[in-house]
Design a protein around this motif. Sequence first.
Motif, PDB file in Angstrom:
ATOM      1  N   ILE A  33     102.199  51.294  15.710  1.00 37.86           N
ATOM      2  CA  ILE A  33     101.008  50.816  16.459  1.00 37.86           C
ATOM      3  C   ILE A  33     101.089  51.289  17.775  1.00 37.86           C
ATOM      4  CG2 ILE A  33     100.325  48.774  15.017  1.00 37.86           C
ATOM      5  CD1 ILE A  33     101.763  47.065  16.966  1.00 37.86           C
ATOM      6  N   SER A  34     100.118  51.662  18.445  1.00 41.62           N
ATOM      7  CA  SER A  34      99.971  52.160  19.842  1.00 41.62           C
ATOM      8  C   SER A  34     100.265  51.105  20.687  1.00 41.62           C
ATOM      9  CB  SER A  34      98.690  52.897  20.123  1.00 41.62           C
ATOM     10  OG  SER A  34      97.581  52.096  20.132  1.00 41.62           O
ATOM     11  N   GLN A  59      97.114  49.092  21.170  1.00 42.38           N
ATOM     12  CA  GLN A  59      97.038  48.139  19.940  1.00 42.38           C
ATOM     13  C   GLN A  59      97.869  46.754  20.082  1.00 42.38           C
ATOM     14  OE1 GLN A  59      97.928  50.896  16.724  1.00 42.38           O
ATOM     15  NE2 GLN A  59      95.369  50.744  15.900  1.00 42.38           N
ATOM     16  N   ASN A  94      98.763  47.714  10.577  1.00 40.06           N
ATOM     17  CA  ASN A  94      97.651  48.726  11.133  1.00 40.06           C
ATOM     18  C   ASN A  94      96.565  48.262  10.766  1.00 40.06           C
ATOM     19  OD1 ASN A  94      99.968  51.258  10.551  1.00 40.06           O
ATOM     20  ND2 ASN A  94      98.644  51.419  12.449  1.00 40.06           N
ATOM     21  N   ALA A  95      96.135  47.783   9.714  1.00 44.72           N
ATOM     22  CA  ALA A  95      94.769  47.335   9.292  1.00 44.72           C
ATOM     23  C   ALA A  95      94.478  46.195  10.225  1.00 44.72           C
ATOM     24  CB  ALA A  95      94.748  46.896   7.898  1.00 44.72           C
ATOM     25  N   ARG A 127      93.646  47.438  13.680  1.00 45.50           N
ATOM     26  CA  ARG A 127      92.232  48.082  13.840  1.00 45.50           C
ATOM     27  C   ARG A 127      91.320  47.218  13.896  1.00 45.50           C
ATOM     28  NH1 ARG A 127      94.886  51.834  10.489  1.00 45.50           N
ATOM     29  NH2 ARG A 127      94.116  50.922   8.768  1.00 45.50           N
ATOM     30  N   GLU A 183      91.061  45.668  17.314  1.00 43.89           N
ATOM     31  CA  GLU A 183      90.400  46.494  18.446  1.00 43.89           C
ATOM     32  C   GLU A 183      88.925  46.503  18.448  1.00 43.89           C
ATOM     33  OE1 GLU A 183      93.020  50.664  19.254  1.00 43.89           O
ATOM     34  OE2 GLU A 183      92.574  50.152  17.074  1.00 43.89           O
ATOM     35  N   ILE A 184      88.477  46.332  17.483  1.00 44.12           N
ATOM     36  CA  ILE A 184      86.930  45.908  17.225  1.00 44.12           C
ATOM     37  C   ILE A 184      86.306  44.825  17.826  1.00 44.12           C
ATOM     38  CG2 ILE A 184      85.012  45.868  15.648  1.00 44.12           C
ATOM     39  CD1 ILE A 184      86.440  47.617  13.585  1.00 44.12           C
TER      40      ILE A 184
END
Length: 363
Positions: free
Chosen positions: A9-10, A13, A142-143, A146, A149-150
């Motif tokens: 993950i970044s 994130q 990751n899921a 993401r 992030e939304i």
Amino acid sequence: MNRLPADRISTSQTTIILINMMLAAGILTLPRVATEKMMTPDAWIAVIVGGLISMVIALIMVKLCEQYPDKTFYQYNQVIVGKTLGSIISLAVVFYFLLLAALEVRVMAETTGLFLLQGTPIWAIIMPFIWIGLYLTLGGINAVARLLEIIFPITVLFFIVVVFLGLKIFELDNLRPVLGMGIKPIIDGVPATALSYSGYEIILIIYMFMQNQEKAKKVVLIGIGVPLIFYTLTLVVIVGALSVEGVLSQTWPVLTFIRGYEITGLFFERFDSLLLVIWIMEIFSTFIVSYFAVAMGLAQVFKKDTKIFYWGVLPVVYLIAMTPKNINSLFAFGGWISKFGFVLFGTIPGLLLLLSYIRRKNT
């Protein structure tokens, strides 16, 4: 567990995961809990102090993680203190995240049942919530990242709009006198903020997945700094609008504050229901990350496939979430979790870091 590219993950994130872990049920309960403990309008000062303490503890956690960059907390604590004691510590951390996940689910169900789905049984609200969480966490970190992030920018934008629109009922005199009862109430009030800052300890688990681990210190400072600003602003505005007595008389003072004004002419004239819908997403964020930490911890302690525990933990979360009999016992449950987490993460990472230095020096 090997670090696969898909698992990484970044920096942004990771920061958002930390922020979302803290911006959950705590913001709905913090004004009442902190003010009730202190009985003064200075709760916002205790929130700032609590946030600074959390930053220090989080930096210690990062320093510990840096010693073992390719392992999670569940793995490297066994290297430091041995398999038996390390497993006990890991299970204590798993237990904490399990309780936190159950708490978030129950708070979500209580607020939803009270304000959005009146008359709906608690179990009927909890069940779809945890099943959706299970589905998401099966996709891995990751899921989860993401989705968060939304959710995060929507939450920030709406919260800022709602708070500033409510300044029309804000009274500065409700915040005076500052330090009118001295510093002792602030010292007593700092532990009451612990539940609201619960979540930054997830860095112990997700550090291994970071693409740029050298930025972890920056991540925790921003990750705690943003909730600190949110919480301070919330306390100032809520107490300023409702007064100390008004906050103490309300179970959910933030929602009471939003119900206290209307903006005629806008598409939404009442914002409480919309805020709840958005904040339920934040509570969901804390739940899924905590759930992920529980399943991973059990898998790494018992050397089994993670998916087994994703499914196996689900009914346990449900049963714990259904344990509090009423709203008062729910608040007491949350208070106990905050104290447990404060002791657990306020002592164990520092001791492990010290032992790690000693161990490396002697080898």
